[in-house]
Design an enzyme around this catalytic site. Sequence first.
Site, PDB file in Angstrom:
ATOM      1  CG  ASP A  87      -4.669  -8.326  -1.012  1.00  0.00           C
ATOM      2  OD1 ASP A  87      -3.654  -8.524  -0.573  1.00  0.00           O
ATOM      3  OD2 ASP A  87      -5.637  -7.321  -0.641  1.00  0.00           O
ATOM      4  CB  CYS A 112     -10.406  -2.342  -8.429  1.00  0.00           C
ATOM      5  SG  CYS A 112     -10.499  -3.622  -6.933  1.00  0.00           S
ATOM      6  CD  GLU A 166      -9.079  -8.158  -1.766  1.00  0.00           C
ATOM      7  OE1 GLU A 166      -8.157  -7.393  -2.206  1.00  0.00           O
ATOM      8  OE2 GLU A 166      -9.839  -7.969  -0.624  1.00  0.00           O
ATOM      9  CG  HIS A 176      -2.073  -0.972   1.043  1.00  0.00           C
ATOM     10  ND1 HIS A 176      -2.167  -2.374   1.531  1.00  0.00           N
ATOM     11  CD2 HIS A 176      -3.198  -0.927   0.038  1.00  0.00           C
ATOM     12  CE1 HIS A 176      -3.135  -3.006   0.858  1.00  0.00           C
ATOM     13  NE2 HIS A 176      -3.939  -2.194   0.271  1.00  0.00           N
TER      14      HIS A 176
HETATM   15  C1  PEP Z   1      -6.332  -5.473  -4.503  1.00  0.00           C
HETATM   16  O1  PEP Z   1      -5.986  -6.260  -3.382  1.00  0.00           O
HETATM   17  O2  PEP Z   1      -6.020  -5.727  -5.524  1.00  0.00           O
HETATM   18  C2  PEP Z   1      -6.902  -4.285  -4.113  1.00  0.00           C
HETATM   19  C3  PEP Z   1      -7.443  -3.548  -4.872  1.00  0.00           C
HETATM   20  O3  PEP Z   1      -7.110  -3.930  -2.609  1.00  0.00           O
HETATM   21  P1  PEP Z   1      -6.013  -3.319  -2.032  1.00  0.00           P
HETATM   22  O4  PEP Z   1      -4.629  -3.024  -2.806  1.00  0.00           O
HETATM   23  O5  PEP Z   1      -6.291  -2.266  -1.108  1.00  0.00           O
HETATM   24  O6  PEP Z   1      -5.685  -4.369  -1.005  1.00  0.00           O
HETATM   25 MG    MG Z   2      -6.812  -6.035  -1.566  1.00  0.00          MG
END
Ligand code: PEP
Ligand code: MG
Length: 574
Positions: free
Chosen positions: A459, A506, A435, A194
């Site tokens: 994920d 996403c 995910e 993140h």
């Molecule tokens: C992901 O896991 O691809 C996602 C969009 O959520 P995050 O990156 O916030 O875990």
């Molecule tokens: Mg995620």
Amino acid sequence: MSFTLHGAGAGGGIAIGHAHLISSARLEVAHYTIPAEDLEIEVMRFSAAVDKVRAELEGLRRSVPADAPNELGAFLNLHLMMLDDATLSHVPRALIRSLGCNAEWALVQQMDYLVGQFEKIDDPYLRERKADVTQVVERLLKAMQEQPARAGAAPAREHQLIVVAHELSPADMMLFKQHQYAGFVTDLGGVTSHTAILARSLGIPAIVGVHSARQLVSEGEVVIVDGVHGVLIVDPDPLVLEEYQKRQRELESQRQKLKRIRSTPATTRDGTAVDLHANIELPQDIEQVRESGATGVGLFRSEFLFLNRDDLPSEDEQFEAYRHVAQAMRGMPVTIRTLDLGADKTVNGAARGGPNPAMGLRAIRLCLAEPQMFLTQLRAILRASHYGKIRLLIPMLAHAHEIEQALAMIAQAKQFLDEQKLPYDRGIEVGGMIEVPAAALALGVFVRKLDFLSIGTNDLIQYTLAIDRTDDSVSHLYNPLHPAVLHLVAHTIKTSARMQIPVAVCGEMAGDVALTRLLLGFGLRQFSMHPASLLAVKQQVLKSELGDLARLAGGILRADDPEKAKRLLDKLNA
Ligand code: PEP
Ligand code: MG
């Protein structure tokens, strides 16, 4: 002497500036000069913060339940003692006067001195008390944030500085939204951590996983950050510097040109419409979303509202944040993901680490274990749904019973609003993130119980390939072209299309222009990514002819090794 270090490029572009070494953004403060006539007001601002923190700590001490462990009271007493010690409460006042600087700067100078003193102590218990000094200072800084210094003070030249840190947490990165640094370099962290995602969201060149930058780079040295290739050049030769300055200008001119397609509808050459939505972390990101020409918010990572604070945001505070986004998007869809706390995003009092946080009580698991926190958020989102087109997205689902429990909680929140006669969108759609590999492999139940799906490839890759996304020592194993990953992504998209349930991607794969055609070939028609990548992806969409893409994407899917998949992908993109 010039030298080069390598890491993983985490944010596009090139930055050139002076290295600024920091330990933690939480304690990273601006340096202001305070005019002589205002110095006593600045000292009073510091004193007011000390009083406020003292009152806070005393309040906390009074509220400790009688059956709480003794350590809790002892810890609060220690912090109160430190706060009132002359080294922390008097010396900064003297520094403000003698250095003519802002209170935050004076306080952090004194903290650095005290931490240095603690580090010299042999006794390990006493040595670790430096963490308590830091925590008290954090409280004081927070108190001062609520009462900013008087105007007239000029911020340091942040836009020429490259932050070099050993490690930055997502919470640290959020604080950088208030700064204007030219680039970031960290020793630790993977490309889809993140922290790296946030660097991208700031639209700033960044490199993670450089290993020894903090140790080898000196404060003030000229550095070049190539966020595309993950290269850090320290003290560059004039010719190298000139070459990078040229590349920097070229990238900027490409960026400017892309702005021309901002309002062009995202359709392929053969006329198929594609939804390009944006990912956001905070309501204020909406400005950037609008500039990118996104036609919706595909992922609002709501947990970022919970970071960098001691308490949890109230229902009303959350409601205002969600309503702001819904109204600003003027009827376009806004997909609010419910809390994905845990793993690398922690908040006081709500998250529990556990031995392996990425596999632990994270996201929906944590929400189901903390029903009051979850219900508060659900009520806030539902109330905001009256003001725009909000959709609810649940992260990290793997089991049918988790979907059922989440839906039951949503029904409970709705019932509460009905009883209070508060309006909300009764037809609000509820979706789930795909995910966890188990979810992608057992899609049936997700399709039956939910209104839409969104593939979180960050994920999905982490859990499929068993690589902790925050751990740079395994980040070379992160590969979206691994056949197992491609199978899960393609299977989810194809099954959703067959079952007529909307599906988006996403995760970071959606914002990677090298993968746009491949995903189109798998049948994807909804992408959600950081606004900074949106126009480049739109350009790919505009240039694509769907005709042959499905067949070529099928060829990549059948490739049994990532190298071959990469060669075929290059052909697809040619
Ligand atoms: C992901 O896991 O691809 C996602 C969009 O959520 P995050 O990156 O916030 O875990
Ligand atoms: Mg995620």
